[in-house]
Every structure is written in structure tokens, then in C-alpha cells.
Design a protein around this motif. Structure first.
Motif, mmCIF file in Angstrom:
data_model
loop_
_atom_site.group_PDB
_atom_site.id
_atom_site.type_symbol
_atom_site.label_atom_id
_atom_site.label_comp_id
_atom_site.label_asym_id
_atom_site.label_seq_id
_atom_site.Cartn_x
_atom_site.Cartn_y
_atom_site.Cartn_z
ATOM 1 N N GLU B 32 6.482 4.858 -11.904
ATOM 2 C CA GLU B 32 6.060 4.129 -10.719
ATOM 3 C C GLU B 32 5.375 5.052 -9.721
ATOM 4 N N VAL B 34 5.146 5.470 -5.909
ATOM 5 C CA VAL B 34 5.742 5.023 -4.654
ATOM 6 C C VAL B 34 5.151 5.827 -3.511
ATOM 7 N N LYS B 179 -6.304 7.574 -7.665
ATOM 8 C CA LYS B 179 -5.736 6.366 -8.252
ATOM 9 C C LYS B 179 -6.035 6.314 -9.751
ATOM 10 N N ASP B 204 2.160 1.515 -6.099
ATOM 11 C CA ASP B 204 2.727 0.324 -6.724
ATOM 12 C C ASP B 204 3.738 -0.264 -5.745
ATOM 13 N N ARG B 205 4.364 0.643 -5.022
ATOM 14 C CA ARG B 205 5.347 0.218 -4.033
ATOM 15 C C ARG B 205 5.197 1.096 -2.800
ATOM 16 N N SER B 217 10.858 -1.702 1.847
ATOM 17 C CA SER B 217 10.296 -1.175 0.612
ATOM 18 C C SER B 217 9.850 -2.338 -0.242
ATOM 19 N N GLY B 218 8.581 -2.356 -0.646
ATOM 20 C CA GLY B 218 8.102 -3.467 -1.454
ATOM 21 C C GLY B 218 6.695 -3.202 -1.905
ATOM 22 N N THR B 219 6.103 -4.191 -2.593
ATOM 23 C CA THR B 219 4.728 -3.998 -3.021
ATOM 24 C C THR B 219 3.837 -3.966 -1.779
ATOM 25 N N PRO B 220 2.639 -3.445 -1.923
ATOM 26 C CA PRO B 220 1.745 -3.390 -0.765
ATOM 27 C C PRO B 220 1.566 -4.761 -0.114
ATOM 28 N N GLU B 222 3.568 -7.344 -0.186
ATOM 29 C CA GLU B 222 4.809 -7.773 0.474
ATOM 30 C C GLU B 222 4.931 -7.136 1.836
#
Lengths: 264, 360, 283
Positions: B32, B34, B179, B204-205, B217-220, B222
Motif C-alpha cells: 500500500e 500511505v 507515482k 492509496d490512503r 485515515s481513508g482513501t483520498p 473519502e
């Protein structure tokens, strides 16, 4: 108009410094006759007579060797002692850091006159009186305060993240110091070491107290000074002075750091 | 590759009252990406350095994969890091820099060379291998730092604001390169930045930090659309989320004195904050029912859009500034009257006292 | 204390231990030596012996005079040099190198150098005669004219040891933000006024440091005195040296050492009192 005055002042001051040096050069490279003649010629004969006389005089080679050995010992010893202290001051913030700096600097406020005599007594007891070690120990104590501060400045100039990068990529703390800090600090450390070497080479009071049969060069020249013939003195002076000029050329950029902000 | 588990990390610095990192727990899945996002001093870099082993936490544990690495020095953690200042070794060539980690692992010369070539290729430094860092530009040095990290094929890659020292244009192109690189490497990545655009585009988060804690804490998307509190709503987005005070009057909720649709069963109290993003506000120069009237005070052309600042007509309830993003052909001029509307599902409601979003 | 916390202190241990051995204990010893007689009894006999020597008070005066005359000269020279190095002239690197040249010069080397200048058949007279200022060589190093000899020592020391002051002053000058100087220009201050009202006040703490350093080092002047003044001129330092090397009397030498320390401290105290910091002045 102001600029003309400024340049004039600068030239005068520079002349004040340089002309006497020229006189020494002339004196050292003249024949004995030229030295004693009057008025003196502004241009030397470029004779090696006086220098040869000096170098071959009884006691001079040993004294010169003594001076060089003591100076090198002092340089190495001072660096060994100053490196950990300088690193601590450069990398860590801890209570007592300023106190340490001040105290260490304050030791230089005490005249060498006061210190060298008891040390002579100590050294007699320890059996290192009149040896290169004794003088080197004294000189190290004299040079240490300045060298610690210089070394601290050198280490501070090596960015911390270089050390950390080395640690990330496989080095222990000591390894990071060895592989990342030392190569980048080397020129500065060399300058600091040379400072100690020069200080030792020049030092005369303590050396005269701490030696008897094995004098360093300045002590040797000093003891016989008033009876020595002029050519001897002048050649001796050149030997005493030459390392200094070379040294200043090499490290002038770093000197400003000790007293204040660094040269840009 | 490994995952990262931080539990209860706390770190205090001497002479500061509040901890830099306060009981933070975070799990990063294997592979992931982060992003730790937050303003200066929020603790994100400290947290990163704790993962790296450059800082030792006062409390809590760090697990990489199934290993408890809490007490281990950095070199035993099988990770790599890209520093904000690049930390490229000035006394080594580019090739020697890139191969440093491999050499420290005592890999064979052939393996080191191959690793260097691989990493240098990934960042297009093939032609610079014999140069010294002093002969490189800032951007090139940054590539060396990245290559050095990539060359050791770490299980975990840490990045501490690697783009912040670059100028704006370079920053954008590098971001895309990073990226793409991250995708290709598939390594677990923890990335620290204060730039929310970077965070949204790369991670990703996203873990948003404030005052030593992870607040969300979450996806962009969110984190952007459903901020958990006023701080997150204000920190993400350019311009920051509009926060309009809403009041419950005799006839229902009002904003700046005009009726405004509020969520059912909203709060017990009489005051709320309506959070609306500038791009979610519809502006019109013709009067509309249930739109808020206002007057344009400032127009800032951004090139692709207009950033319009309007003042809501107070109606006795005081002035309120609103920022709206409109298309460039919007007939905006100082003093023009506008009517503003927002779809109810785009409005995020906050409790003014706790500053937390409703429903959380 | 964890190993981590104590690491800086551990790193300091070698230098601290070294200085304790080679500095602190000699200091204590020195005091002890000064207060014992050659036969080992406690008392002021060594001090008394020192003070009753005919050459003691002349040595004290000479030491003090050397300092009092030298300081203003060196300060002025150093200020001039520092301003040139930090000013707007071209070739700053060259001037800096030249002005710092004497820094590494040994005391003795400088002493001999100036001897060769001041000796009757030396350079000064050569130049003076060539230019026509005098028509016969002047006896500069005439031991019957102690003031003249002191003068030569002042010149030699001014030449040799001003560089250290230059370093300190340049550091201080560099630290003055340009804004202050430019503001002074905007307000129509001429160079002299700028000097007096802006530069010198801001330079105060630096000047103070420079003076203290210079004062302390001044009392160690020794080889220069011998080179120029031979055995006829005494300072406290030469006396101390003689006490040890000629008379083999460590106690007497230490007594002189203490005398130097006392005079040093008094001089430093005077400097501190004359140039108080802002805090001390209650500003």
C-alpha cells in the motif's frame, strides 16, 4: 576620494605586514658579510650560506627534529581528544554543552606561565621531563580548547541527514561516522590538526620549561640567542616563520569560523 | 514486501509539554502507498522516523511484516528512505551513492553493478553515473536519492517530503514519475508531506495528522469528500472548504439569515457549521428560489477557473464570505449580485463546539 | 541514564579528563608551589622573595605598560584591517590573507625579525638614512633607554599579534545585518557617523571579547622581549622563566605565575567594567 584613501590605507597596512617578512627573507638568504654590512641591501645575494650554517650548527638538527616530532604528536593527540568532544557538541543538544564550551575556552585564560611549572614538576616525577612526550602533552593541553571548537564547527557543517542515510542503508552509528562523516569532515579536521601542529611548533615558553638537554627548535634558538651571530639568528628566524605562512595560506577560510560567522 | 503495524506510538521531546506523537496506531497493508499528511509540527515526520528507526518511541511498538523491530537500528529493518534534503553523499559518485546500500550488504561486485544500473535506469540517471553530486542540479540529486533507495529493493520505502525542495514545475513532473515508479515497484510506501494536493494524487490512503494524532485515515476521496472534522475539511482542498455558520430559527435552519436545508434530526443545539466545497456551489446571476443571495467582492482568475469570493447578504445576521469556483465564462465582476446553491448531499455538517462532522 | 542519553557526556570524557590532568591539577599545584618556600614550608616566603627582588617592580611596570600602550594601537589597527576586509574594496581575499599572515608566526621568529629591523645596522636605519631622515644610525635597542626598547617591543607585538583581533572583529562585523548600515545611509549618515553610531555600538561585545583575549595573551609575551631587549628588559613572564631555568626555583617561578594571573584577572575585570553588556547596564 574615499576610495583612494581606503586603498591607500589597505596598501599601507599590507606593506606594514609584508615588508618585514621580506627583510627576514633577505636576511636569511644573505652571506654573512652582507648581513654585517651597512647599509643593508634591499635585495639578497640568494646565498645559502647562512641557512647552511644554521642547519649544520651543533644541536640544530636535533632541535629541529624534536620540534617536528612534538608538533606531529600534538596534532594527532589533540585531534584524537577533540574529535569525540567536537562530535558531541555538534550533534547533540544537552545540558552542560555551553558550560563545557565556556570552561574549555576559559582554560586558555590562564597563563601558560602558571601551568607549565607544576607540570615540569609532575613530569620529573613521571619520568617524561625533557622528552618529546612531555612537551607534546603540554602543547596538546594548550591547543585542545581551540581545536575542540574548530572540530565542533567542522562536524556541524556535515549535515545530519548524511549520517542518517548511512544508517538507513546499512551502517551502524560508528560505521556511519566512518563512512559518511569523516570523508566530508576530513579537510576541516586537517585544518584543525594543522592549527595544533603550528601552535606546537611555535610555542616557546612551556617548551623552555619542560626541556633541558632535548630542546625544541625555538628553545634552542632562544637559549643561545644573545650570543649567536646574526646570520644564525636570521636563518633560524626563517625556519621558525616559514611553516606559518604556508599554513595561513591553506586555512585562512576556516579561521573566521572560530570567532564568528563563517566566510561565505 | 511487508506490511507495517504501528501500535500506540508516543514520542515526547524534552522541554515540550505536548507529545510530538500521541498514542498513534496505524496499519499499512503490504504494497500500500500511505501518505501522512499534515501541517508543520503535526508529528508526521517523527512518526516516519520512528518507523525508520532514526527515532526511538517512548511507548508503542513497530512491526514490519511479522518482525517486531521496535528496538532494532535502521540497518536491520530492511527499509530504505528518501530524505527531504536528499542526503546524497557528497564524497561519492552517483554510481557509488546508488550502490551504497548494496555494498553495505556485501553483495558481489556484479550484483552491485547490476543493481545500480537497474535503479539508475528507473530514474533516467544512466548518463550521470560518474558525476559527483556537486555537479548535479537539485532535481538530479533527488533522483540519486530515489535510485539509492530503490536499488536495495526494500520491503518498505519511506519518503520524507521528497518533493518540497523542488521548484513548482519540477515538483509536478516528479510527482507523476514517482507515482509511476511506485506502481512499478509495488513496495509498501509511507510518504510524508504537508502538500495536500500531493497527498491526494499519490496515496492509496491518506492519514491526516494534527497535533500528534491521526485524525482521519481513508482513501483520498473519502478524506476529501467526507472530512471527519473541521480541520480536515479545511486542510484539504484548494481553496479550503467553506464553513458557513447555520442557525436554527423559528422557521427552521438559516444561513446568513436565509433559509437553508439542514439534515433531518440534525443536532440538539441551535447552531451548526455547513461545510461546502467551492466547486460544489452553483452560482447564478439570476435569482433562484432557495438560493442564498450574495454580492461578488473579489474575482481571482486561476486560468482554468475563476475563484470568486462573494459576501452573503446578511439579512441582519452578519457578513459571511464564501469562495466559489466557477467556469471562466461566468459573468463575474465586483459588485455583481449572485445566487448560490449547493446540492444537500454535498454539504457536510459540523458541530461548531466539537468541530466534528455529524454522524461520526 | 540510558546509553543513548549519556552518549554526549561519554564523548566529552576524554577531553575533560585530559584537561583535568594537564590543566586543573597543575593550577592547583601552582598555587601550592607559590605558597611554599624552597624548603617546603607553607608561607609567603616565596612571594616575599619575588617581591623583594630588585627586578620585580620594574618587571611589573614594564608588563603593564606594554599592555596599556599596545591595546589601543592593536585595536585601532585591527579595526582598520577588519573594515578593509569587510568593506567594498576589491581583492578582499588578498587583503585577508596578508592581514592574517602573522597569525601563525612564532613569538621568537617575530622577535628576531624585528631585531633585524631595529638593530643599529639594521633595516630601519638603512631606510631612514636612505631617505635622509637621519644621517647616522640610531641606537634603537639601547639598553640605557628602556623606553625606546619598550617601544620596539610594542611595534613587534603590534605586528605579530593583531591578526587574532582581526579574526574576531571580522566575525563580529560580518554579523551586523546589512539593514542597519543601509538604514544609516538612508538617513544621510556619513561614514564616520555610521561608524560611531551604528558599527561601534553593535561591535561592542565583539570588541570586548577581542580585548579579553588580547589581554590574557599579552601577559605571556616573553620571547619577543628577550629577542629585542636581551637580558636587560624584564617582564613578569621573563622573570618567571628565569626563576625556573636559571635559579631552578619552581616556587619562585610559580609565585611569578600567580602574579601574572592576578594582574590578568584585574585587567580582564577592568575591560569588563569599561565595556558592560546591555544587560549589565540595565538597558
Amino acid at each position: 576620494m574615499r576610495r583612494v584613501l581606503s586603498y591607500g590605507a589597505a596598501v599601507l597596512l599590507a606593506g606594514w605586514i609584508l615588508v618585514p617578512i621580506w627583510f627576514v627573507v633577505v636576511g636569511a638568504f644573505s652571506t654573512a658579510d652582507s648581513v654585517y654590512s651597512y647599509p643593508l641591501a634591499a635585495w639578497p645575494d640568494w646565498s645559502l650560506e647562512s641557512m647552511r650554517f644554521f642547519v649544520t650548527s651543533a644541536g640544530v638538527p636535533q632541535a629541529l627534529l624534536s620540534s617536528v616530532v612534538v608538533a606531529l604528536l600534538t596534532g594527532v593527540l589533540t585531534l584524537l581528544l577533540a574529535a569525540p568532544a567536537g562530535y558531541a557538541l555538534a550533534r547533540f543538544v544537552f545540558p552542560g554543552a555551553s558550560a563545557y564550551r565556556l570552561t574549555v575556552l576559559a582554560t586558555r585564560a590562564f597563563p601558560v606561565v602558571v601551568l607549565s611549572i607544576p607540570l615540569a614538576v609532575f613530569f620529573l616525577q613521571w619520568g617524561i621531563y625533557d622528552t618529546v612526550w612531555g612537551v607534546a602533552f603540554m602543547h596538546t593541553a594548550l591547543a585542545l580548547p581551540f581545536v575542540v571548537l574548530m572540530v565542533a564547527g567542522v562536524f556541524a557543517g556535515v549535515p545530519v541527514d548524511i549520517e542518517e542515510a548511512a544508517q538507513i542503508f546499512g551502517c551502524s552509528r560508528v560505521g556511519a561516522f566512518r563512512r559518511a562523516v569523516v570523508p566530508n569532515a576530513a579537510p576541516g579536521l586537517a585544518a584543525a590538526g594543522t592549527f595544533a601542529v603550528l601552535l606546537s611548533y611555535n610555542e616557546v615558553f612551556a617548551a623552555s620549561i619542560l626541556t633541558l638537554q632535548e630542546p625544541t627548535l625555538p628553545v634552542f634558538v632562544l637559549t643561545g640567542l644573545t650570543q649567536a651571530p646574526l646570520p644564525f639568528r636570521y636563518a633560524g628566524a626563517l625556519f621558525l616563520l616559514a611553516p606559518a605562512f604556508l599554513f595561513i595560506l591553506l586555512i585562512r577560510k576556516r579561521l573566521i569560523g572560530v570567532g564568528g560567522p563563517t566566510l561565505r | 514486501m511487508s506490511d507495517i503495524r504501528l501500535t500506540g506510538i508516543t514520542k515526547r521531546y524534552p522541554r515540550t509539554a505536548a507529545p510530538a506523537v500521541d498514542d498513534v496506531s496505524l496499519t499499512v497493508a503490504d504494497g500500500e502507498f500511505v501518505v501522512l499528511l499534515g501541517p508543520s509540527g503535526c508529528g508526521k515526520t517523527t512518526l516516519l522516523r520512528t518507523i525508520a528507526g532514526l527515532e526511538r518511541a517512548d511507548a508503542g511498538t513497530v512491526h514490519l511484516g511479522d518482525r517486531d523491530v521496535t528496538g532494532l537500528p535502521p540497518r536491520n529493518r530492511d527499509l530504505a528512505m528518501v530524505f527531504q534534503g536528499y542526503a546524497v553523499f557528497p564524497h561519492l559518485t552517483v554510481a557509488e551513492n546508488i550502490g551504497f546500500g548494496l555494498r553495505m550488504r556485501k553483495e558481489s561486485r556484479a550484483d552491485v553493478e547490476e543493481g545500480v544500473r537497474y535503479a539508475a535506469g528507473l530514474v533516467q540517471l544512466d548518463d550521470y553515473l560518474d558525476r559527483y553530486p556537486s555537479a548535479l542540479s537539485g532535481g538530479q540529486r533527488q533522483r540519486v536519492a530515489v535510485a539509492r533507495a530503490v536499488a536495495v529493493r526494500p520491503s518498505v520505502l519511506l519518503m520524507d517530503e521528497p518533493l518540497s525542495n523542488l521548484d513548482a514545475l519540477l515538483r509536478l513532473s516528479f510527482r507523476s514519475e514517482l507515482k509511476a515508479l511506485a506502481k512499478e515497484l509495488n513496495t509498501t510506501i509511507v510518504y510524508v508531506t504537508h502538500d495536500q494536493v500531493e497527498a491526494l494524487s499519490l496515496g492509496d490512503r491518506v492519514a491526516v495528522m494534527q497535533a500528534g494524532e491521526i485524525v482521519q485515515s481513508g482513501t483520498p476521496m473519502e478524506v476529501y469528500d467526507q472530512p471527519v472534522n473541521r480541520f480536515v475539511g479545511g486542510f484539504l482542498g484548494t481553496p479550503p472548504m467553506n464553513m458557513l455558520p447555520a442557525r436554527r430559527g423559528a422557521q427552521g435552519w438559516t444561513v446568513a439569515g436565509h433559509p437553508f436545508a439542514a439534515p433531518n434530526g440534525a443536532a440538539d443545539g441551535d447552531e451548526l457549521l455547513a461545510g461546502i466545497r467551492a466547486e460544489n456551489i452553483e452560482a447564478s446571476t439570476t435569482e433562484r428560489p432557495d438560493a442564498l443571495p450574495g454580492r461578488i467582492r473579489l474575482v481571482e482568475p486561476l486560468g482554468s477557473q475563476l475563484l470568486v469570493t462573494a459576501v452573503l447578504d446578511g439579512n441582519g445576521a452578519g457578513e459571511q464570505n464564501v469562495k466559489i469556483l466557477t467556469p471562466t465564462d461566468f459573468p463575474a465582476a465586483d459588485g455583481t449580485e449572485v445566487w448560490l446553491r449547493a446540492a444537500p448531499e454535498r454539504v457536510r455538517w459540523f458541530d461548531p463546539a466539537t468541530e466534528r462532522a455529524l454522524g461520526r | 541514564m540510558s546509553v543513548r542519553r549519556s552518549l554526549p557526556y561519554l564523548l566529552l570524557v576524554p577531553s575533560v579528563a585530559y584537561l583535568l590532568i594537564f590543566f586543573a591539577s597543575p593550577m592547583v599545584q601552582a598555587v601550592g608551589l607559590a605558597f611554599t618556600s624552597t624548603t617546603g614550608e607553607w608561607g609567603l616566603s616565596s612571594l616575599a622573595a619575588m617581591m623583594s627582588d630588585d627586578r620585580f617592580w620594574p618587571a611589573v611596570w614594564t608588563t603593564v605598560i606594554l599592555l596599556v600602550v599596545l591595546l589601543p594601537i592593536q585595536l585601532a589597527l585591527a579595526l582598520a584591517m577588519s573594515m578593509i576586509v569587510t568593506g567594498r574594496l576589491r581583492g578582499k581575499g588578498f587583503w585577508l590573507y596578508v592581514f592574517l599572515l602573522p597569525l601563525g608566526v612564532s613569538e621568537l621568529g617575530a622577535g628576531i625579525l624585528w631585531y633585524s629591523i631595529f638593530v643599529e645596522q639594521g633595516w630601519l636605519n638603512t631606510v631612514l638614512q636612505a631617505v635622509g631622515i637621519v644621517d647616522r644610525p640610531v641606537l634603537w635597542l639601547d639598553y640605557r633607554e628602556p623606553w625606546r626598547v619598550i617601544g620596539t617591543i610594542v611595534v613587534a607585538e603590534a605586528w605579530r599579534s593583531t591578526s587574532l583581533l582581526v579574526i574576531i572583529l571580522v566575525g563580529g562585523l560580518r554579523a551586523i545585518p546589512r539593514d542597519y548600515l543601509e538604514a544609516a545611509d538612508v538617513f544621510h549618515a556619513g561614514p564616520w557617523q555610521r561608524m560611531r553610531h551604528v558599527v561601534l555600538p553593535m561591535l561592542r561585545p565583539t570588541i570586548r571579547t577581542a580585548l579579553i583575549v588580547r589581554v590574557v595573551l599579552a601577559f605571556e609575551v616573553f620571547a619577543t622581549v628577550i629577542a629585542l631587549g636581551g637580558t636587560a628588559t624584564d617582564t613578569l613572564a621573563t622573570q618567571a622563566n628565569r626563576a625556573y631555568t636559571e635559579f631552578q626555583d619552581a616556587h619562585l617561578a610559580s609565585a611569578y605565575g600567580l602574579a601574572i594571573l592576578v594582574v590578568s584577572l584585574v585587567a580582564v575585570g577592568i575591560v569588563l567594567a569599561a565595556l558592560p553588556t546591555h544587560k549589565e547596564r540595565g538597558e
